[in-house]
Design a protein around this motif. Structure first.
Motif, PDB file in Angstrom:
ATOM      1  N   LEU B  70       0.832  -1.197   0.000  1.00  9.97           N
ATOM      2  CA  LEU B  70       0.000   0.000   0.000  1.00  9.97           C
ATOM      3  C   LEU B  70       0.869   1.250   0.000  1.00  9.97           C
ATOM      4  O   LEU B  70       0.598   2.211  -0.717  1.00  9.97           O
ATOM      5  N   ASP B  71       1.926   1.226   0.807  1.00 13.63           N
ATOM      6  CA  ASP B  71       2.843   2.361   0.813  1.00 13.63           C
ATOM      7  C   ASP B  71       3.432   2.592  -0.574  1.00 13.63           C
ATOM      8  O   ASP B  71       3.581   3.726  -1.014  1.00 13.63           O
ATOM      9  N   GLY B  72       3.758   1.493  -1.220  1.00 14.35           N
ATOM     10  CA  GLY B  72       4.321   1.609  -2.555  1.00 14.35           C
ATOM     11  C   GLY B  72       3.348   2.265  -3.520  1.00 14.35           C
ATOM     12  O   GLY B  72       3.734   3.124  -4.318  1.00 14.35           O
ATOM     13  N   VAL B  73       2.103   1.875  -3.449  1.00 20.47           N
ATOM     14  CA  VAL B  73       1.084   2.472  -4.319  1.00 20.47           C
ATOM     15  C   VAL B  73       0.958   3.965  -4.028  1.00 20.47           C
ATOM     16  O   VAL B  73       0.904   4.800  -4.942  1.00 20.47           O
ATOM     17  N   THR B  74       0.934   4.303  -2.744  1.00 16.57           N
ATOM     18  CA  THR B  74       0.870   5.710  -2.362  1.00 16.57           C
ATOM     19  C   THR B  74       2.011   6.500  -2.982  1.00 16.57           C
ATOM     20  O   THR B  74       1.817   7.563  -3.572  1.00 16.57           O
ATOM     21  N   GLU B  75       3.196   5.933  -2.840  1.00 19.11           N
ATOM     22  CA  GLU B  75       4.385   6.592  -3.369  1.00 19.11           C
ATOM     23  C   GLU B  75       4.266   6.773  -4.882  1.00 19.11           C
ATOM     24  O   GLU B  75       4.557   7.833  -5.420  1.00 19.11           O
ATOM     25  N   LEU B  76       3.821   5.727  -5.516  1.00 19.24           N
ATOM     26  CA  LEU B  76       3.688   5.756  -6.973  1.00 19.24           C
ATOM     27  C   LEU B  76       2.776   6.900  -7.411  1.00 19.24           C
ATOM     28  O   LEU B  76       3.069   7.640  -8.352  1.00 19.24           O
ATOM     29  N   VAL B  77       1.674   7.050  -6.722  1.00 22.99           N
ATOM     30  CA  VAL B  77       0.718   8.097  -7.081  1.00 22.99           C
ATOM     31  C   VAL B  77       1.316   9.477  -6.829  1.00 22.99           C
ATOM     32  O   VAL B  77       1.243  10.373  -7.672  1.00 22.99           O
ATOM     33  N   LEU B  78       1.956   9.621  -5.692  1.00 19.66           N
ATOM     34  CA  LEU B  78       2.523  10.933  -5.372  1.00 19.66           C
ATOM     35  C   LEU B  78       3.626  11.326  -6.353  1.00 19.66           C
ATOM     36  O   LEU B  78       3.907  12.512  -6.538  1.00 19.66           O
ATOM     37  N   ASN B  79       4.232  10.334  -6.953  1.00 16.41           N
ATOM     38  CA  ASN B  79       5.281  10.646  -7.930  1.00 16.41           C
ATOM     39  C   ASN B  79       4.716  11.299  -9.181  1.00 16.41           C
ATOM     40  O   ASN B  79       5.458  11.880  -9.965  1.00 16.41           O
ATOM     41  N   GLU B  80       3.423  11.189  -9.349  1.00 17.74           N
ATOM     42  CA  GLU B  80       2.817  11.852 -10.509  1.00 17.74           C
ATOM     43  C   GLU B  80       2.752  13.364 -10.317  1.00 17.74           C
ATOM     44  O   GLU B  80       2.455  14.105 -11.243  1.00 17.74           O
ATOM     45  N   LEU B  81       3.007  13.789  -9.105  1.00 16.31           N
ATOM     46  CA  LEU B  81       2.890  15.223  -8.799  1.00 16.31           C
ATOM     47  C   LEU B  81       4.206  15.935  -9.096  1.00 16.31           C
ATOM     48  O   LEU B  81       5.252  15.602  -8.528  1.00 16.31           O
ATOM     49  N   ASP B 100      -3.080  20.691  -9.118  1.00 15.52           N
ATOM     50  CA  ASP B 100      -2.552  19.423  -9.626  1.00 15.52           C
ATOM     51  C   ASP B 100      -2.902  18.272  -8.694  1.00 15.52           C
ATOM     52  O   ASP B 100      -3.316  17.199  -9.140  1.00 15.52           O
ATOM     53  N   LEU B 101      -2.723  18.530  -7.416  1.00 11.73           N
ATOM     54  CA  LEU B 101      -3.007  17.455  -6.464  1.00 11.73           C
ATOM     55  C   LEU B 101      -4.493  17.120  -6.470  1.00 11.73           C
ATOM     56  O   LEU B 101      -4.891  15.958  -6.355  1.00 11.73           O
ATOM     57  N   LEU B 104      -5.079  14.978  -9.375  1.00  7.78           N
ATOM     58  CA  LEU B 104      -4.517  13.668  -9.073  1.00  7.78           C
ATOM     59  C   LEU B 104      -5.491  12.854  -8.239  1.00  7.78           C
ATOM     60  O   LEU B 104      -5.727  11.663  -8.481  1.00  7.78           O
ATOM     61  N   ALA B 105      -6.071  13.510  -7.267  1.00  8.58           N
ATOM     62  CA  ALA B 105      -7.017  12.820  -6.376  1.00  8.58           C
ATOM     63  C   ALA B 105      -8.264  12.387  -7.142  1.00  8.58           C
ATOM     64  O   ALA B 105      -8.799  11.304  -6.914  1.00  8.58           O
ATOM     65  N   LEU B 106      -8.705  13.224  -8.049  1.00  5.10           N
ATOM     66  CA  LEU B 106      -9.890  12.869  -8.823  1.00  5.10           C
ATOM     67  C   LEU B 106      -9.574  11.724  -9.789  1.00  5.10           C
ATOM     68  O   LEU B 106     -10.440  10.923 -10.112  1.00  5.10           O
TER      69      LEU B 106
END
Lengths: 240, 240
Positions: B70-81, B100-101, B104-106
């Motif tokens: 789960l942490d990895g997924v979180t990190e992956l998403v935040l890297n899009e920012l 942007d964020l 990203l959330a949407l």
DNA sequence: GCGTAAAGTCTACGGCGTAGACATGTTTCT
DNA sequence: AGAAACATGTCTACGCCGTAGACTTTACGC
């Protein structure tokens, strides 16, 4: 919700002895205690059943399933929040609510994830009523203060958004217990590569003593002064 | 982490055919896709293994356990920012990051619970590095703009707190898909007892068309103007 | 006391995370 | 080329989970 049969034999003290009849209230209260003391993961049907000295399946008489149980806990916690929609000083009231909710969150940190995530999976109209009470009451407070309904909603959103955000922020920095906070925290920070996180590492000491109440209060001040603008505008131009 | 042997035979296209070697990246990407399309609950070790055509246990070579996944997924998403810490106009940059964020959330609504709750169970210094990057970069942006480090932290907290709060708020109101949003929402509201929730019920139409971007932008404006105050103060009094 | 409804229990099923031993494939060294 | 070392993937098994469905026990109105 409460049976009101008085004269026949009936144990009125709720959490007294060994085997009173269960009730939704007892179930939820015990669930909350469990979450508070051991975290969300500890709240399983089996464990809660054990805690109550009952078969796990008996819980399904008081909550349709585990999700509903979580909703119940959320509701229970939010009921601790007192809001006075008739306060003539709406800004003071909002400030007070903010501090109260902050303390509530600090008192039940393990419930906060429920507070912020449960609504994400439930359409507004279908949430537990206790959950919507604060919203309704704050709308009441704001419209009484002179906001148009739609504006009141805007204000509510900005206000509550900031408030929830602050609480999440503060809890994120509070994780380790305050005693060894500084040491552990710095130890955690030490793990960060100095090349990539110079400013974050340098902030170690500052991070250690975080005055959440002050920070919240300051943010609320900024927000309130900004949000009050439309009100003053309307008041000076119309006379209704 | 990456081996750098070039000349021998080696397939360089990563996600090509049927049975390439797994990699952390492939695992996390697939996990994210699964969460996006079917929600957090669908992301089980067994299901993800199935999705990858591998035994579930093979995943443990790339993530220590489910939480780490789960942490990895979180990190992956935040890297899009994307954050530009060198932007000379710090306010404009913060505003852009906010929007942007939000987008990203949407784009990954099912990941938002992870974004806000995972840090609650991990001391700051022990979080995935990708998660701390935005913090470090924003601190950089603010100190370059003239804030003292401690003040930069204050600003960051108020800003990020509001931002996360807004995102949570907006997602809570977005649950049903926009098409039948109005109908369903009102249907939900209709369930509410008219006596207890008059204002909330009356707001049905207003609730239905929520311009999240505008609301966010307005909040950010209020906050930024309030937060910029100490800066101006310092600039006019000292000359360093 | 008796019928009825509520409260509580029992059993069982499928799914979950993951420990530990093992098999297979790949790289490296000689 | 062959062997040794290591990385990758698999298998089996355990204890936990939520909860469906049929059942027994208890409490209450008459």
């Amino acid at each position: 919700m409460e049976t009101v049969q008085p004269p026949t034999k009936r144990d009125s003290s709720p959490a007294s002895g060994a085997k009173t009849r269960l009730s939704r209230e007892i179930v939820l209260t015990t669930a909350l205690a469990l979450v508070d003391s051991e975290g969300l993961d500890a709240l399983t049907m089996r464990r809660l059943g054990h805690e109550l000295g009952r078969d796990p399946m008996s819980l399904y008489r008081y909550a349709a399933n585990r999700a509903a149980l979580l909703d119940g806990v959320t509701e229970l916690v939010l009921n601790e929040l007192a809001i006075f929609p008739n306060d003539p000083d709406w800004q003071a009231q909002l400030r007070k609510i903010a501090h109260d909710l902050r303390l509530l969150a600090l008192r039940h940190p393990n419930v906060v994830p429920l507070l912020v995530t449960r609504p994400l999976s439930t359409p507004l109209g279908l949430r537990p009523l206790g959950t919507l009470r604060p919203l309704e009451q704050i709308l009441s407070l704001l419209t009484d203060a002179g906001f148009e309904p739609a504006d009141a909603l805007h204000v509510y959103r900005a206000y509550y958004g900031f408030l929830y955000g602050h609480i999440l922020n503060e809890l994120q920095e509070f994780i380790v217990d305050p005693e060894e906070n500084e040491a552990l925290l710095r130890l955690g920070l030490h793990r960060l590569p100095a090349r990539d996180f110079p400013r974050l590492r340098a902030l170690g000491p500052v991070l250690a003593d975080y005055d959440g109440a002050a920070e919240l209060d300051q943010g609320i001040s900024i927000l309130l002064s900004g949000l009050a603008a439309p009100l003053a505008h309307a008041e000076s131009s119309t006379d209704d």
